[in-house]
Scaffold this motif. Structure first.
Motif, mmCIF file in Angstrom:
data_model
loop_
_atom_site.group_PDB
_atom_site.id
_atom_site.type_symbol
_atom_site.label_atom_id
_atom_site.label_comp_id
_atom_site.label_asym_id
_atom_site.label_seq_id
_atom_site.Cartn_x
_atom_site.Cartn_y
_atom_site.Cartn_z
ATOM 1 N N ARG A 1 0.835 -1.196 0.000
ATOM 2 C CA ARG A 1 0.000 0.000 0.000
ATOM 3 C C ARG A 1 0.878 1.257 0.000
ATOM 4 N N PHE A 2 0.471 2.232 -0.790
ATOM 5 C CA PHE A 2 1.101 3.544 -0.827
ATOM 6 C C PHE A 2 0.021 4.597 -0.588
ATOM 7 N N PRO A 3 0.328 5.681 0.120
ATOM 8 C CA PRO A 3 -0.635 6.781 0.186
ATOM 9 C C PRO A 3 -0.784 7.426 -1.184
ATOM 10 N N ALA A 4 -1.970 7.950 -1.464
ATOM 11 C CA ALA A 4 -2.209 8.550 -2.769
ATOM 12 C C ALA A 4 -1.236 9.682 -3.073
ATOM 13 N N SER A 5 -0.834 10.423 -2.045
ATOM 14 C CA SER A 5 0.045 11.577 -2.261
ATOM 15 C C SER A 5 1.486 11.186 -2.556
ATOM 16 N N ALA A 6 1.805 9.884 -2.525
ATOM 17 C CA ALA A 6 3.167 9.476 -2.888
ATOM 18 C C ALA A 6 3.501 9.907 -4.308
ATOM 19 N N GLY A 7 2.484 9.960 -5.170
ATOM 20 C CA GLY A 7 2.715 10.365 -6.555
ATOM 21 C C GLY A 7 3.044 11.835 -6.714
ATOM 22 N N ASN A 8 2.895 12.621 -5.636
ATOM 23 C CA ASN A 8 3.176 14.054 -5.716
ATOM 24 C C ASN A 8 4.600 14.411 -5.308
ATOM 25 N N LEU A 9 5.375 13.429 -4.880
ATOM 26 C CA LEU A 9 6.760 13.731 -4.499
ATOM 27 C C LEU A 9 7.582 14.070 -5.735
ATOM 28 N N PRO A 10 8.619 14.903 -5.588
ATOM 29 C CA PRO A 10 9.473 15.237 -6.735
ATOM 30 C C PRO A 10 10.038 13.978 -7.393
ATOM 31 N N GLY A 11 10.202 14.036 -8.705
ATOM 32 C CA GLY A 11 10.616 12.863 -9.460
ATOM 33 C C GLY A 11 11.989 12.337 -9.101
ATOM 34 N N HIS A 12 12.881 13.182 -8.546
ATOM 35 C CA HIS A 12 14.232 12.713 -8.251
ATOM 36 C C HIS A 12 14.300 11.932 -6.932
ATOM 37 N N ILE A 13 13.203 11.927 -6.161
ATOM 38 C CA ILE A 13 13.196 11.183 -4.904
ATOM 39 C C ILE A 13 12.990 9.702 -5.193
ATOM 40 N N ARG A 14 13.900 8.880 -4.694
ATOM 41 C CA ARG A 14 13.769 7.420 -4.858
ATOM 42 C C ARG A 14 12.734 6.919 -3.865
ATOM 43 N N GLN A 15 11.706 6.243 -4.360
ATOM 44 C CA GLN A 15 10.664 5.727 -3.489
ATOM 45 C C GLN A 15 10.636 4.200 -3.546
ATOM 46 N N LEU A 16 10.614 3.579 -2.377
ATOM 47 C CA LEU A 16 10.507 2.131 -2.260
ATOM 48 C C LEU A 16 9.479 1.793 -1.192
ATOM 49 N N HIS A 17 8.731 0.745 -1.418
ATOM 50 C CA HIS A 17 7.947 0.164 -0.332
ATOM 51 C C HIS A 17 8.854 -0.783 0.444
ATOM 52 N N SER A 18 8.546 -1.019 1.713
ATOM 53 C CA SER A 18 9.345 -1.976 2.499
ATOM 54 C C SER A 18 9.405 -3.334 1.809
ATOM 55 N N HIS A 19 8.394 -3.664 1.016
ATOM 56 C CA HIS A 19 8.345 -4.915 0.262
ATOM 57 C C HIS A 19 9.564 -5.064 -0.650
ATOM 58 N N ASP A 20 10.069 -3.953 -1.182
ATOM 59 C CA ASP A 20 11.175 -3.986 -2.146
ATOM 60 C C ASP A 20 12.505 -3.541 -1.555
ATOM 61 N N PHE A 21 12.507 -3.077 -0.314
ATOM 62 C CA PHE A 21 13.754 -2.656 0.310
ATOM 63 C C PHE A 21 14.580 -3.869 0.714
ATOM 64 N N ARG A 22 15.878 -3.837 0.405
ATOM 65 C CA ARG A 22 16.774 -4.912 0.807
ATOM 66 C C ARG A 22 17.915 -4.406 1.690
ATOM 67 N N ASN A 23 18.507 -3.264 1.344
ATOM 68 C CA ASN A 23 19.593 -2.709 2.146
ATOM 69 C C ASN A 23 19.832 -1.265 1.727
ATOM 70 N N ALA A 24 20.643 -0.558 2.503
ATOM 71 C CA ALA A 24 20.879 0.869 2.258
ATOM 72 C C ALA A 24 21.593 1.118 0.947
ATOM 73 N N GLN A 25 22.287 0.121 0.396
ATOM 74 C CA GLN A 25 23.012 0.310 -0.856
ATOM 75 C C GLN A 25 22.075 0.532 -2.041
ATOM 76 N N GLN A 26 20.802 0.195 -1.890
ATOM 77 C CA GLN A 26 19.829 0.464 -2.953
ATOM 78 C C GLN A 26 19.542 1.952 -3.115
ATOM 79 N N LEU A 27 19.842 2.728 -2.088
ATOM 80 C CA LEU A 27 19.402 4.117 -2.026
ATOM 81 C C LEU A 27 20.516 5.068 -2.440
ATOM 82 N N PRO A 28 20.162 6.193 -3.050
ATOM 83 C CA PRO A 28 21.182 7.196 -3.356
ATOM 84 C C PRO A 28 21.729 7.806 -2.073
ATOM 85 N N ASP A 29 22.887 8.454 -2.179
ATOM 86 C CA ASP A 29 23.428 9.164 -1.027
ATOM 87 C C ASP A 29 22.428 10.213 -0.553
ATOM 88 N N GLY A 30 22.448 10.493 0.731
ATOM 89 C CA GLY A 30 21.536 11.482 1.282
ATOM 90 C C GLY A 30 20.686 10.905 2.384
#
Length: 406
Positions: free
Chosen positions: A128-157
């Motif tokens: 499940r995602f909140p409807a407003s997730a689609g309003n975040l800026p395009g450069h923000i990497r978004q993952l559900h916990s379902h797809d998260f594996r480790n911090a190396q998946q994420l950009p610096d920051g």
């Protein structure tokens, strides 16, 4: 049988004992169920003693220890082999319909006819995602916990984690251990002590599930829920990592996590949260003692168990310097968001009038209103722990007996 996770395998084991021919259809190409969707550092939240599946109970030297993800996956693959479960891997069910009192089961591997169908496709079906997730800026990497594996998946920051159920709390700790800066949006899931009155807290929760009604304690039975929506309430905020521990939000804040209220949406390049963080933290900390702790105390007293008294929760008035009601993504260097916002049930393949408005099958002890159609392994099917390793085997046995009787 639709699904070869713990519910499907437990039901298969009982059906084999009763001499019922069956197949278990699994969309994945490897066994291991939804445990394969957990992050790399994941440990079971439930201790080893909680393995109570048919032909799979723990009798080793560490009953209070916790298994890591990969060992859990191997355990279920071994279990399927041991019970000789007739699993068809890589077989995704696309439609189940009813024709002349029998079921047509359409899959990517062809069409089946069956007298009975068991829905065992799990409690973690549709992220499940909140409807407003689609309003975040395009450069923000978004993952559900379902797809998260480790911090190396994420950009610096910095990382924003939304939700403080078990996944949100544990992933936050994982990110902290990886040296990441973390913001955390706080929900109202209760925290809990890992040990309570001399036992792992899960021991008391399990006993109230299994034996509470014998002493008039029915709060963890599905028939006594205040409403059907309560089937989706969150579980206590605990972890099996590091030998097991409770996760306390104020402690995370002291470790540097920036706490925020409930996520409410976006506004001009920033994120907006509820402005009630102090009250929210107090609610989180009171939840266990007002519900599960109270039921555990009542069970201990009614059953005459000699247990040490409950230790009072230490007073903790720590609060962050600001209310956490707004987050400027650019100013705080947030480059990714992990949505720990749970799952919805998904029976989109089911062409039978059996689902309620919560998309939950109408049933009695797993026997639905449609003759020959069953459900196992859903949250609160019969009890609080119906979807867990400890109770799903009992529900599976009842369903298998009903099928054998047909």
């Amino acid at each position: 049988m639709v699904g070869a996770g713990q519910a499907g395998l437990a039901t298969s084991c009982w059906l084999s004992r009763y001499g019922v021919d069956h197949y278990v259809l699994e969309r994945r190409r490897e066994l291991g169920g939804a445990w394969q969707d957990r992050w790399d550092s994941f440990f079971l939240n439930t201790p080893n003693f909680s393995f109570l599946l048919p032909e799979l109970s723990y009798d080793g030297p560490e009953p209070d220890a916790f298994l890591p993800r990969d060992e859990v996956i191997r355990l279920f693959r071994d279990y399927a082999a041991r019970i000789k479960a007739p699993v068809r891997l890589g077989t995704e069910v696309t439609r189940v319909g009813v024709v002349d009192g029998r079921f047509t089961v359409e899959t990517n591997q062809g069409r089946w006819l069956a007298r009975n169908v068991v829905l065992a496709n799990g409690a973690f079906q549709r992220p499940r995602f909140p409807a407003s997730a689609g309003n975040l800026p395009g450069h923000i990497r978004q993952l559900h916990s379902h797809d998260f594996r480790n911090a190396q998946q994420l950009p610096d920051g910095a990382v924003l984690v939304v939700g403080t159920g078990q996944s949100g709390g544990q992933i936050t700790e994982d990110l902290l251990d990886a040296g990441r800066e973390v913001h955390l949006s706080v929900s109202t899931c209760p925290d809990a002590p890992r040990r309570y009155r001399g036992q792992d807290v899960f021991q008391w929760i399990l006993q109230v599930n299994l034996h509470g009604p014998e002493f008039g304690i029915n709060g963890l039975q599905a028939d006594h829920l205040p409403s059907p929506a309560a089937r989706f309430m969150c579980n206590p905020l605990i972890s099996g990592n590091g030998g097991g521990h409770g996760i306390h939000l104020r402690d995370l804040g002291r470790r540097g996590v920036r706490l925020h209220g409930r996520f409410e949406g976006t506004d001009d390049g920033g994120l907006v949260f509820s402005d009630d963080l102090p009250a929210r933290l107090a609610l989180v900390e009171a939840g266990f003692r007002e519900r599960l702790g109270r039921m555990a105390d009542a069970y201990i007293a009614a059953a005459g168990i000699d247990a040490p008294p409950a230790e009072p929760a230490p007073a903790d008035e720590w609060l962050p310097a600001d209310s956490g009601a707004r987050l400027d993504l650019a100013a705080e260097g947030v480059t990714s968001v992990i949505w720990c916002t749970g799952y919805g049930l998904d029976f989109g393949f089911l062409d039978a009038p059996v689902l309620d408005k919560w998309n939950y099958p109408r049933h009695r002890r797993g026997v639905t209103e449609v003759p020959g159609l069953y459900a196992v392994g859903l949250p609160w099917l019969t009890k609080h722990l119906s979807a867990t390793l400890s109770v799903v085997g009992d529900d599976a046995k009842f369903v298998a007996e009903h099928i054998a009787g047909r």
